[in-house]
Design an enzyme around this catalytic site. Structure first.
Site, PDB file in Angstrom:
ATOM      1  N   CYS A   1       1.806  26.839  20.755  1.00 29.03           N
ATOM      2  CA  CYS A   1       0.621  25.889  20.235  1.00 29.03           C
ATOM      3  C   CYS A   1      -0.280  26.346  21.731  1.00 29.03           C
ATOM      4  CB  CYS A   1       1.387  24.447  20.111  1.00 29.03           C
ATOM      5  SG  CYS A   1       2.732  24.284  18.825  1.00 29.03           S
TER       6      CYS A   1
ATOM      7  N   HIS B   1      -4.480  20.154  18.836  1.00 28.63           N
ATOM      8  CA  HIS B   1      -3.453  21.332  18.191  1.00 28.63           C
ATOM      9  C   HIS B   1      -3.093  20.644  16.762  1.00 28.63           C
ATOM     10  CE1 HIS B   1       0.024  23.290  16.721  1.00 28.63           C
ATOM     11  NE2 HIS B   1       0.892  22.402  17.137  1.00 28.63           N
TER      12      HIS B   1
ATOM     13  N   ASN C   1       1.426  23.123  10.702  1.00 31.21           N
ATOM     14  CA  ASN C   1       0.877  23.632  11.969  1.00 31.21           C
ATOM     15  C   ASN C   1       1.344  24.769  12.215  1.00 31.21           C
ATOM     16  OD1 ASN C   1       1.991  24.032  14.654  1.00 31.21           O
ATOM     17  ND2 ASN C   1       2.890  22.396  15.269  1.00 31.21           N
TER      18      ASN C   1
HETATM   19  N1  ACO Z   1      13.858  15.680   5.665  1.00 29.31           N
HETATM   20  C1  ACO Z   1      14.615  14.852   5.311  1.00 29.31           C
HETATM   21  N2  ACO Z   1      15.472  14.117   6.265  1.00 29.31           N
HETATM   22  C2  ACO Z   1      15.156  14.865   7.629  1.00 29.31           C
HETATM   23  C3  ACO Z   1      14.239  15.866   8.121  1.00 29.31           C
HETATM   24  C4  ACO Z   1      13.789  16.755   6.419  1.00 29.31           C
HETATM   25  N3  ACO Z   1      12.882  17.849   6.232  1.00 29.31           N
HETATM   26  N4  ACO Z   1      14.766  16.284   8.822  1.00 29.31           N
HETATM   27  C5  ACO Z   1      15.252  15.797   9.148  1.00 29.31           C
HETATM   28  N5  ACO Z   1      15.836  14.734   8.596  1.00 29.31           N
HETATM   29  C6  ACO Z   1      16.623  13.933   9.351  1.00 29.31           C
HETATM   30  C7  ACO Z   1      18.096  13.961  10.144  1.00 29.31           C
HETATM   31  O1  ACO Z   1      18.551  14.881   9.607  1.00 29.31           O
HETATM   32  C8  ACO Z   1      18.004  12.419  10.962  1.00 29.31           C
HETATM   33  O2  ACO Z   1      18.760  11.981   9.934  1.00 29.31           O
HETATM   34  P1  ACO Z   1      20.432  11.478  10.245  1.00 29.31           P
HETATM   35  O3  ACO Z   1      19.881  10.126  10.517  1.00 29.31           O
HETATM   36  O4  ACO Z   1      21.158  11.234   9.418  1.00 29.31           O
HETATM   37  O5  ACO Z   1      21.237  11.993  11.407  1.00 29.31           O
HETATM   38  C9  ACO Z   1      16.547  11.880  10.113  1.00 29.31           C
HETATM   39  O6  ACO Z   1      15.971  12.536   8.995  1.00 29.31           O
HETATM   40  C10 ACO Z   1      16.093  11.480  11.851  1.00 29.31           C
HETATM   41  O7  ACO Z   1      16.051  12.322  12.428  1.00 29.31           O
HETATM   42  P2  ACO Z   1      15.331  12.757  13.599  1.00 29.31           P
HETATM   43  O8  ACO Z   1      14.632  14.520  13.332  1.00 29.31           O
HETATM   44  O9  ACO Z   1      15.574  11.132  14.406  1.00 29.31           O
HETATM   45  O10 ACO Z   1      13.747  12.452  12.776  1.00 29.31           O
HETATM   46  P3  ACO Z   1      12.420  11.990  13.845  1.00 29.31           P
HETATM   47  O11 ACO Z   1      12.327  10.994  12.725  1.00 29.31           O
HETATM   48  O12 ACO Z   1      12.346  12.713  14.837  1.00 29.31           O
HETATM   49  O13 ACO Z   1      11.041  13.343  12.699  1.00 29.31           O
HETATM   50  C11 ACO Z   1       9.929  15.098  13.791  1.00 29.31           C
HETATM   51  C12 ACO Z   1      11.558  14.078  13.258  1.00 29.31           C
HETATM   52  C13 ACO Z   1       8.942  14.839  12.808  1.00 29.31           C
HETATM   53  C14 ACO Z   1       9.585  16.039  13.943  1.00 29.31           C
HETATM   54  C15 ACO Z   1       9.293  13.371  14.630  1.00 29.31           C
HETATM   55  O14 ACO Z   1      10.624  13.844  16.236  1.00 29.31           O
HETATM   56  C16 ACO Z   1       8.351  14.417  14.958  1.00 29.31           C
HETATM   57  O15 ACO Z   1       7.382  14.133  14.710  1.00 29.31           O
HETATM   58  N6  ACO Z   1       8.705  14.948  16.373  1.00 29.31           N
HETATM   59  C17 ACO Z   1       7.542  16.311  17.323  1.00 29.31           C
HETATM   60  C18 ACO Z   1       7.599  16.948  17.617  1.00 29.31           C
HETATM   61  C19 ACO Z   1       6.592  17.705  16.154  1.00 29.31           C
HETATM   62  O16 ACO Z   1       5.726  17.654  15.623  1.00 29.31           O
HETATM   63  N7  ACO Z   1       7.050  18.980  16.594  1.00 29.31           N
HETATM   64  C20 ACO Z   1       5.725  20.371  15.832  1.00 29.31           C
HETATM   65  C21 ACO Z   1       5.890  21.244  16.501  1.00 29.31           C
HETATM   66  S1  ACO Z   1       6.094  20.890  18.270  1.00 29.31           S
HETATM   67  C22 ACO Z   1       4.044  21.037  18.631  1.00 29.31           C
HETATM   68  O17 ACO Z   1       3.180  21.495  17.935  1.00 29.31           O
HETATM   69  C23 ACO Z   1       3.689  20.313  19.832  1.00 29.31           C
END
Ligand code: ACO
Length: 329
Positions: free
Chosen positions: A114, A256, A286
């Site tokens: 990224c 980004h 992304n």
């Molecule tokens: N659809 C539905 N449910 C989902 C999905 C999906 N696509 N993905 C995960 N879940 C579920 C999980 O299984 C989990 O279920 P559970 O509670 O029954 O176990 C629940 O949603 C919560 O999962 P988490 O992984 O804790 O979800 P979180 O609320 O953290 O959101 C996310 C995930 C959006 C990726 C978040 O962590 C985030 O924004 N992280 C930042 C990372 C990022 O954006 N990276 C981008 C790429 S890296 C970069 O470019 C820097």
């Protein structure tokens, strides 16, 4: 000493638009979940029979070269930023050199995910300032869609990423106080395994059958989020302080496009108005190394980047790596 500035921008995304509703048919997810957590509505995926990482880079580059009002043969160096190269080796930069018919000019590939485009811009800036080159193509291009687990087991990653390419021509100018003012680069490899694809590298266990867990990207989303919202403001402030500016002086911040929630967090932390921050992740997802050049190109196209503006580019991603560039347009 010559100054470096961005003389032309271009971007290309493949025509196939994939909505969150389309993803609902492939995995157990929902439009509501994706929009709430990431802000993404659509992303573009390639038809792999007709597109390639280098090929999309070429399409973006030709637009950037046209917008720079130069000829293809005026390009004297290529910097190609990607985590999804056409081959494990050679890098995609040489393929662009060949496809553009650019004699035997040098081509360099950057593997900084990224942050790749800002790292590439930093290298271009140094080469221009030393007088080594006059017009450098800096390309970010990614095909994510063919390398992700698009079933329920990969949903936390695969709903986020998209395909596309952006390119900038970085040129020499004699005008002072114009162009790239400074770039700032950081890394912290102890977090390498927080966001990675393990098996697409030369340490892979040769001869072993395809192992999805090792091939597909894995991400500790919560930890990535936590580090991103700290490092982005840090590296933006580093650039502002270096050049004697405050956040209120920024005309446009192009972060980004990791996740809309991350960008909104940065905006609040930096006390920036809506018109000071550009986001297009809603439409493209992304696109890793391509996200900043696509966003910068689109912002420029929309008339949001004008002569004299203070433009800040900032990135954070796998590595972890993070970086910023401050530009007086
Ligand atoms: N659809 C539905 N449910 C989902 C999905 C999906 N696509 N993905 C995960 N879940 C579920 C999980 O299984 C989990 O279920 P559970 O509670 O029954 O176990 C629940 O949603 C919560 O999962 P988490 O992984 O804790 O979800 P979180 O609320 O953290 O959101 C996310 C995930 C959006 C990726 C978040 O962590 C985030 O924004 N992280 C930042 C990372 C990022 O954006 N990276 C981008 C790429 S890296 C970069 O470019 C820097």
């Amino acid at each position: 000493m010559p100054q470096s500035y961005i003389s032309g921008l271009g971007h290309y995304v493949p025509p196939r638009c994939v909505t969150n509703k389309d993803l609902e048919k492939l995995m157990d997810t929902s439009d509501e979940w994706i929009v709430e957590r990431t802000g993404i509505n659509t992303r573009h995926w390639v038809d792999i029979d007709t597109e390639s990482t280098a090929g999309m880079g070429v399409k973006a580059s030709l637009i950037a070269i046209k917008n720079a009002n130069i000829n293809v043969e005026d390009i004297d160096f290529i910097i190609f930023c990607t985590l999804s190269p056409d081959y494990f080796f050679p890098g995609s930069g040489v393929l662009v050199q060949e496809q553009l018919g650019l004699g035997t000019i040098g081509a360099l590939d950057i593997r900084n995910q990224c942050s790749g485009f800002v790292y590439g811009l930093s290298i271009a800036d140094q080469y221009i300032k030393t007088g080594m080159f006059k017009n450098i193509l800096v390309i970010g291009s990614e095909i994510q869609s063919t390398g992700m687990d698009i079933s329920t087991s990969g949903r936390n990653v695969s709903v986020i990423f998209g395909d596309g390419a952006g390119a900038a021509v970085v040129s020499a100018s004699e005008k002072k106080n114009r162009g790239i003012l400074s770039t700032h680069l950081h890394s912290e490899g102890k977090h390498a395994e927080e966001l990675m694809a393990k098996d697409r590298c030369c340490t892979s266990e040769k001869g072993k059958p395809f192992n999805a867990e090792r091939f597909y990207p894995v991400m500790n989303g919560n930890n990535v989020f936590k580090h991103a919202v700290t490092r982005f403001p840090e590296v933006i402030n580093e650039a502002l302080i270096k050049n004697g500016y405050l956040s209120k002086d920024i005309n446009l911040l192009i972060p980004h496009q990791a996740n809309l929630r991350i960008a909104q967090f940065i905006q609040r932390t930096m006390k920036l108005r809506d018109d000071q921050v550009f986001n297009n992740i809603m439409n493209y997802g992304n696109t890793t190394a391509a996200s900043i050049p696509i966003a910068l190109s689109e912002a420029w196209q929309q008339g949001k980047v004008n002569e004299g503006d203070l433009i800040c580019l900032a990135a954070f991603g796998s590595g972890f790596t993070w970086a910023s560039a401050l530009i007086k347009w």
